[in-house]
Design a protein around this motif. Sequence first.
Motif, PDB file in Angstrom:
ATOM      1  N   MET A   1       0.813  -1.219  -0.049  1.00  0.00           N
ATOM      2  CA  MET A   1       0.019  -0.015  -0.038  1.00  0.00           C
ATOM      3  C   MET A   1       0.965   1.302  -0.136  1.00  0.00           C
ATOM      4  O   MET A   1       2.044   1.071   0.419  1.00  0.00           O
ATOM      5  CB  MET A   1      -0.817  -0.061   1.343  1.00  0.00           C
ATOM      6  N   GLN A   2       0.403   2.437  -0.451  1.00  0.00           N
ATOM      7  CA  GLN A   2       1.112   3.628  -0.419  1.00  0.00           C
ATOM      8  C   GLN A   2       0.364   4.538   0.655  1.00  0.00           C
ATOM      9  O   GLN A   2      -0.758   4.705   0.914  1.00  0.00           O
ATOM     10  CB  GLN A   2       0.864   4.447  -1.732  1.00  0.00           C
ATOM     11  N   ALA A   3       1.128   5.376   1.462  1.00  0.00           N
ATOM     12  CA  ALA A   3       0.667   6.149   2.192  1.00  0.00           C
ATOM     13  C   ALA A   3       1.472   7.620   1.973  1.00  0.00           C
ATOM     14  O   ALA A   3       2.517   7.764   1.630  1.00  0.00           O
ATOM     15  CB  ALA A   3       0.852   5.787   3.620  1.00  0.00           C
ATOM     16  N   THR A   4       0.645   8.608   2.281  1.00  0.00           N
ATOM     17  CA  THR A   4       0.970   9.774   2.139  1.00  0.00           C
ATOM     18  C   THR A   4       2.184  10.151   3.828  1.00  0.00           C
ATOM     19  O   THR A   4       1.903   9.648   4.486  1.00  0.00           O
ATOM     20  CB  THR A   4       0.224  11.134   2.039  1.00  0.00           C
ATOM     21  N   GLN A   5       2.999  10.962   3.354  1.00  0.00           N
ATOM     22  CA  GLN A   5       3.952  11.298   4.482  1.00  0.00           C
ATOM     23  C   GLN A   5       3.090  11.957   5.664  1.00  0.00           C
ATOM     24  O   GLN A   5       2.277  12.819   5.322  1.00  0.00           O
ATOM     25  CB  GLN A   5       5.119  12.131   4.080  1.00  0.00           C
ATOM     26  N   SER A  43      -7.613  13.125   3.834  1.00  0.00           N
ATOM     27  CA  SER A  43      -5.970  12.996   3.764  1.00  0.00           C
ATOM     28  C   SER A  43      -5.481  11.788   4.603  1.00  0.00           C
ATOM     29  O   SER A  43      -4.406  11.411   4.274  1.00  0.00           O
ATOM     30  CB  SER A  43      -5.357  14.564   4.022  1.00  0.00           C
ATOM     31  N   ARG A  44      -6.371  11.405   5.345  1.00  0.00           N
ATOM     32  CA  ARG A  44      -5.968  10.213   6.322  1.00  0.00           C
ATOM     33  C   ARG A  44      -5.899   8.744   5.226  1.00  0.00           C
ATOM     34  O   ARG A  44      -5.143   7.862   5.985  1.00  0.00           O
ATOM     35  CB  ARG A  44      -6.879  10.140   7.546  1.00  0.00           C
ATOM     36  N   CYS A  45      -6.612   8.809   4.492  1.00  0.00           N
ATOM     37  CA  CYS A  45      -6.747   7.664   3.630  1.00  0.00           C
ATOM     38  C   CYS A  45      -5.545   6.974   3.212  1.00  0.00           C
ATOM     39  O   CYS A  45      -4.633   7.995   2.481  1.00  0.00           O
ATOM     40  CB  CYS A  45      -7.673   7.745   2.329  1.00  0.00           C
ATOM     41  N   LEU A  46      -5.160   5.769   3.124  1.00  0.00           N
ATOM     42  CA  LEU A  46      -3.724   5.368   2.735  1.00  0.00           C
ATOM     43  C   LEU A  46      -3.809   4.996   1.289  1.00  0.00           C
ATOM     44  O   LEU A  46      -2.844   4.455   0.484  1.00  0.00           O
ATOM     45  CB  LEU A  46      -3.235   4.096   3.512  1.00  0.00           C
ATOM     46  N   GLY A 112      -5.600   2.358  15.238  1.00  0.00           N
ATOM     47  CA  GLY A 112      -6.187   3.539  15.709  1.00  0.00           C
ATOM     48  C   GLY A 112      -7.400   3.495  15.100  1.00  0.00           C
ATOM     49  O   GLY A 112      -8.376   2.744  15.226  1.00  0.00           O
ATOM     50  N   LYS A 113      -8.112   4.771  14.671  1.00  0.00           N
ATOM     51  CA  LYS A 113      -9.424   5.023  14.198  1.00  0.00           C
ATOM     52  C   LYS A 113      -9.487   4.980  12.647  1.00  0.00           C
ATOM     53  O   LYS A 113      -8.593   5.327  11.733  1.00  0.00           O
ATOM     54  CB  LYS A 113      -9.820   6.558  14.419  1.00  0.00           C
ATOM     55  N   PRO A 114     -10.488   4.266  12.061  1.00  0.00           N
ATOM     56  CA  PRO A 114     -10.468   4.185  10.745  1.00  0.00           C
ATOM     57  C   PRO A 114     -10.818   5.494  10.008  1.00  0.00           C
ATOM     58  O   PRO A 114     -11.482   6.530  10.423  1.00  0.00           O
ATOM     59  CB  PRO A 114     -11.579   3.237  10.374  1.00  0.00           C
ATOM     60  N   VAL A 115     -10.742   5.656   8.622  1.00  0.00           N
ATOM     61  CA  VAL A 115     -11.162   6.881   7.809  1.00  0.00           C
ATOM     62  C   VAL A 115     -12.794   7.032   8.224  1.00  0.00           C
ATOM     63  O   VAL A 115     -13.212   6.069   8.033  1.00  0.00           O
ATOM     64  CB  VAL A 115     -10.787   6.577   6.530  1.00  0.00           C
ATOM     65  N   ALA A 116     -13.367   8.216   8.331  1.00  0.00           N
ATOM     66  CA  ALA A 116     -14.557   8.235   8.316  1.00  0.00           C
ATOM     67  C   ALA A 116     -15.344   8.241   7.215  1.00  0.00           C
ATOM     68  O   ALA A 116     -15.772   9.140   6.552  1.00  0.00           O
ATOM     69  CB  ALA A 116     -15.000   9.530   9.160  1.00  0.00           C
ATOM     70  N   ILE A 117     -15.358   7.138   6.527  1.00  0.00           N
ATOM     71  CA  ILE A 117     -15.867   6.777   5.196  1.00  0.00           C
ATOM     72  C   ILE A 117     -17.370   7.557   5.199  1.00  0.00           C
ATOM     73  O   ILE A 117     -17.955   8.001   3.967  1.00  0.00           O
ATOM     74  CB  ILE A 117     -15.738   5.469   4.903  1.00  0.00           C
ATOM     75  N   GLY A 118     -18.083   7.147   6.115  1.00  0.00           N
ATOM     76  CA  GLY A 118     -19.685   7.438   6.006  1.00  0.00           C
ATOM     77  C   GLY A 118     -19.643   8.956   6.080  1.00  0.00           C
ATOM     78  O   GLY A 118     -20.608   9.593   5.383  1.00  0.00           O
TER      79      GLY A 118
END
Length: 468
Positions: A1-5, A43-46, A112-118
Amino acid sequence: MQATQNTPKDRHPMPEQPADVRRHNFLEVPLGYTEELAKAEASRCLQCKIPKCVEGCPVAVPIPQFIRAITQGQLAEGIRIIWAKNGLPAVCGRVCPQENQCEGQCILGKKGKPVAIGNLERFLADWERAHGDGSLPGKQPPTGKRVAVVGSGPSGLTVAGDLILKGHAVTLFEAFHKPGGVLSYGIPEFRLPKDIVRAEVSILEKLGVELVCNTVIGRAVDVHELLREEGYDAVFVGVGAGLPRFLNIPGENLIGVYSANEYLTRANLMKAYDPLYDTPLVPGQNVMVVGGGNVAMDSARTALRMGAKSVKIVYRRSREEMPARAEEVHHAEQEGVEFLLLANPLRLDGDSDGRLTSVTCERMTLGEPDASGRRRPVPLPGADFTMDCDLAIIAVGSGANPLLTSSEPAIKLNRRGNIDADPETGKTYMRGVWAGGDIVTGAATVILAMGAGRKAADSMHEYLMRGW
């Protein structure tokens, strides 16, 4: 997977009304993301190469793609990415149990906490309604085929939306005077504003879906007549599970005892909370709600807003077994709902006028797991107690309404009275008839009903174009 810094770990909570304010009104509790908050959360999404969140979505929304569109400020593109798979994003962003579906699969949730997709889905849908240009998805050329969709809840709306885009003529039949099914009669205004439901339905009408309300299929006309006499080429049955269940204890016929179905229908669809509407509803000062699901939470929070002095949820298991969404339980507690756990009503008592005055309950303990996988409640001898109660709302589930199915013996039922349909296609044993949603599965979630509608629509399209 790719993640932003420097991907932030902290989830951005959605602003909401303070509990001491919202318990006195029917306005929506969460206030929605601003664009700034939405971009920060997105922006939290990997942007995982193998997105487990999509696997957790019953309609396979391309979640990383619409989230990327938010981060890039391409909001119009983002909502169209969602629409390709989900025609009710403003609804799903509000009421779907994301914690058990898409967000439950998010890799960030491992530590931690998942991305707030909803929340992000809701943001895009609300942005489109406020700022969009009103453009509609493209439709295929007319096929000359006609489809009847019975029931305008989540599964029926999905089928209607999918098939109208594929070029078929669609008529949507609704027994009530307003469309939406459980979205209109079951879910309170403070959780799902009815303007949202109307806006979603209006898109279907603009696309060409014919809406026919105040029509009970199975009474006004049956399924056989729709196919043979009215000229429809296929029928989808999505009438939900609206038959209330009761406790079968003494006193359930007293004035002040409601099924949750009736209580919420009067409060939501018939607007008993609004003084402009003359809808009778026992307000109650000491309210008991029996059950531990989302419907119980909706009923309890509605009763508070209707002016109750005390609202207690009586549930026969512990909090860990409670099936309601954690968010709904949390909101109910914030607003002042009390929880009497490991308790079960035994008897309802009334006065000489037949009005409910008190309830007697038994204390419970938990034994071995039952068929549901939850530990079975066992009564504790000699631990009964009585409390004042002038309004009781029974929210222990619902069953299949037999109005339609009893009129058409060719539609086979299972032992629970639900329609027997292929879970992958929605096909029933009656040629030209499909079914999906709660009438097949029993009471479930909005998004699962939509997933069933999507599968049925694909199967129906194949049948309409190529035959059974």
